[in-house]
Design an enzyme around this catalytic site. Structure first.
Site, short mmCIF file in Angstrom:
data_model
loop_
_atom_site.label_atom_id
_atom_site.label_comp_id
_atom_site.label_asym_id
_atom_site.label_seq_id
_atom_site.Cartn_x
_atom_site.Cartn_y
_atom_site.Cartn_z
N ASP A 125 40.81 -0.66 76.01
CA ASP A 125 40.47 -2.05 75.42
C ASP A 125 41.27 -2.83 74.75
OD1 ASP A 125 40.63 -0.46 72.86
OD2 ASP A 125 38.53 -0.51 72.34
N SER A 126 42.61 -2.23 74.80
CA SER A 126 43.63 -3.12 74.25
C SER A 126 43.98 -4.56 75.37
CB SER A 126 45.06 -2.60 74.32
OG SER A 126 45.16 -1.75 75.49
N ASP A 153 38.30 2.94 78.53
CA ASP A 153 37.96 2.74 77.22
C ASP A 153 36.44 2.48 77.12
OD1 ASP A 153 39.43 3.79 75.20
OD2 ASP A 153 40.75 2.04 75.27
N LYS A 166 37.18 7.10 77.85
CA LYS A 166 37.61 7.48 76.32
C LYS A 166 36.88 7.01 75.50
CE LYS A 166 41.81 5.77 74.97
NZ LYS A 166 41.36 5.04 73.65
N GLU A 195 36.55 6.40 70.88
CA GLU A 195 37.18 6.32 69.67
C GLU A 195 36.36 7.18 68.56
OE1 GLU A 195 38.89 3.04 68.43
OE2 GLU A 195 39.79 2.43 69.88
N GLU A 248 46.60 8.80 67.72
CA GLU A 248 47.46 7.38 67.47
C GLU A 248 47.91 7.33 65.96
OE1 GLU A 248 45.63 3.84 69.29
OE2 GLU A 248 46.85 2.61 68.13
O1 KIV Z 1 43.39 0.63 74.39
C1 KIV Z 1 44.23 1.15 74.04
O2 KIV Z 1 45.46 0.74 74.86
C2 KIV Z 1 44.45 2.72 73.56
C3 KIV Z 1 45.82 3.16 73.45
C4 KIV Z 1 46.72 2.55 72.52
C5 KIV Z 1 45.89 4.65 73.60
O3 KIV Z 1 43.38 3.17 73.13
#
Ligand code: KIV
Length: 271
Positions: free
Chosen positions: A51-52, A90, A120, A122, A189
């Site tokens: 989600d980056s 994510d 994924k 969080e 992280e």
């Molecule tokens: O969203 C992302 O890029 C991440 C990584 C920093 C692990 O969760």
């Protein structure tokens, strides 16, 4: 020597075998077809549609605004470019924290509409019910502990997490809970290297670090950061393998000059 680098398709089982054999797992983010294809052809084990994308693709300040539809768009673009890597996506902020039913339907949409291989999420024990429900549907889940950017407004800053004893103890408990629930791996992280090493030793599933030192089972970086596309982001943990910001600026300037001067296109570059 890496026994698993020649496998045709990386699965969650391959990652577990890699941990068991002491082979480091490589992971990078990817958000589009062209980049995913290059990363996959280079031999990466895992591509994370992070989600980056909210930051590096859409220009938002945090990861919170990106939507489930936008994540599905990025994920399906990546999947079309990948032959070998395991694709992890994510679950975006707001798509799984509410209740486990909603979490499952978000995960199902990602799997059905993008063709990705896993999701994924969080958080630790507070989202365990959602994780368990998704796992029950046969969808592999990667956990994410330590600095969890979707909770940035709770933390207040992006500084290193779990430096204090209580937070470190909670992180270990959370990692054990994710392992017991059946997660196939966990991202840690921005936490102290000693703590990450301890987690990787105590937990049997693969531990992938970002800003968590070298004692874990693998590493992940945001592809735009490691390529030096964003020249304003320079945390200590980041190794830049290129300076594409400067290289790309040079190419764009050259093109602009060539068009303005009439040098491009030349005789060979036309029909
Ligand atoms: O969203 C992302 O890029 C991440 C990584 C920093 C692990 O969760």
């Amino acid at each position: 020597m890496s026994v698993h680098k020649d496998v045709k398709k990386v699965t969650t089982h391959v990652l577990q075998e890699m941990k068991n054999a002491g082979e480091k797992i490589t992971m990078l983010t990817g958000y589009d077809f062209s980049m995913a294809r290059i990363i996959d052809n280079a031999g990466i084990d895992v591509i994370l549609v992070g989600d980056s994308a909210s930051n590096v693709m859409a220009g938002h300040e945090t990861t919170l605004p990106i939507t489930l539809n936008e994540m599905i768009y990025h994920a399906s673009s990546v999947v079309r470019g990948v032959d070998r890597a395991l694709v992890v996506v994510d679950l975006p902020f707001g798509s799984y924290q509410g209740n486990s039913k909603e979490a499952l339907s978000s995960a199902i949409r990602i799997m059905k509409e993008s063709g990705a291989h896993s999701v994924k999420m969080e958080g630790g024990q507070e989202i365990l019910e959602s994780i368990t429900r998704i796992l029950t549907a046969g969808i592999p889940v990667m956990g994410h502990l330590g600095l969890t950017p979707q909770s940035i407004y709770k933390f207040g800053t992006y500084v290193v997490r779990a430096k204090e004893k209580d937070e470190a103890a909670l992180l270990i408990e959370d990692a054990k809970a994710l392992e017991a629930a059946g997660c196939f791996a966990i991202v840690l992280e921005k936490i102290p290297a000693d703590l990450a090493t301890k987690v990787a030793k105590e937990i049997t599933i693969p531990i992938i670090g970002i800003g968590a030192g070298g004692g874990v089972d693998g590493q992940v970086l945001v592809v735009h950061d490691m390529l030096g596309i964003n020249n304003e982001f320079n945390p200590r943990f980041l190794r830049k393998y290129n300076n594409l910001y400067e290289q790309m600026t040079g190419s764009f300037k050259e093109y602009i000059n060539d068009v303005r001067s009439g040098d491009f296109p030349n005789e060979e570059e036309q029909y």
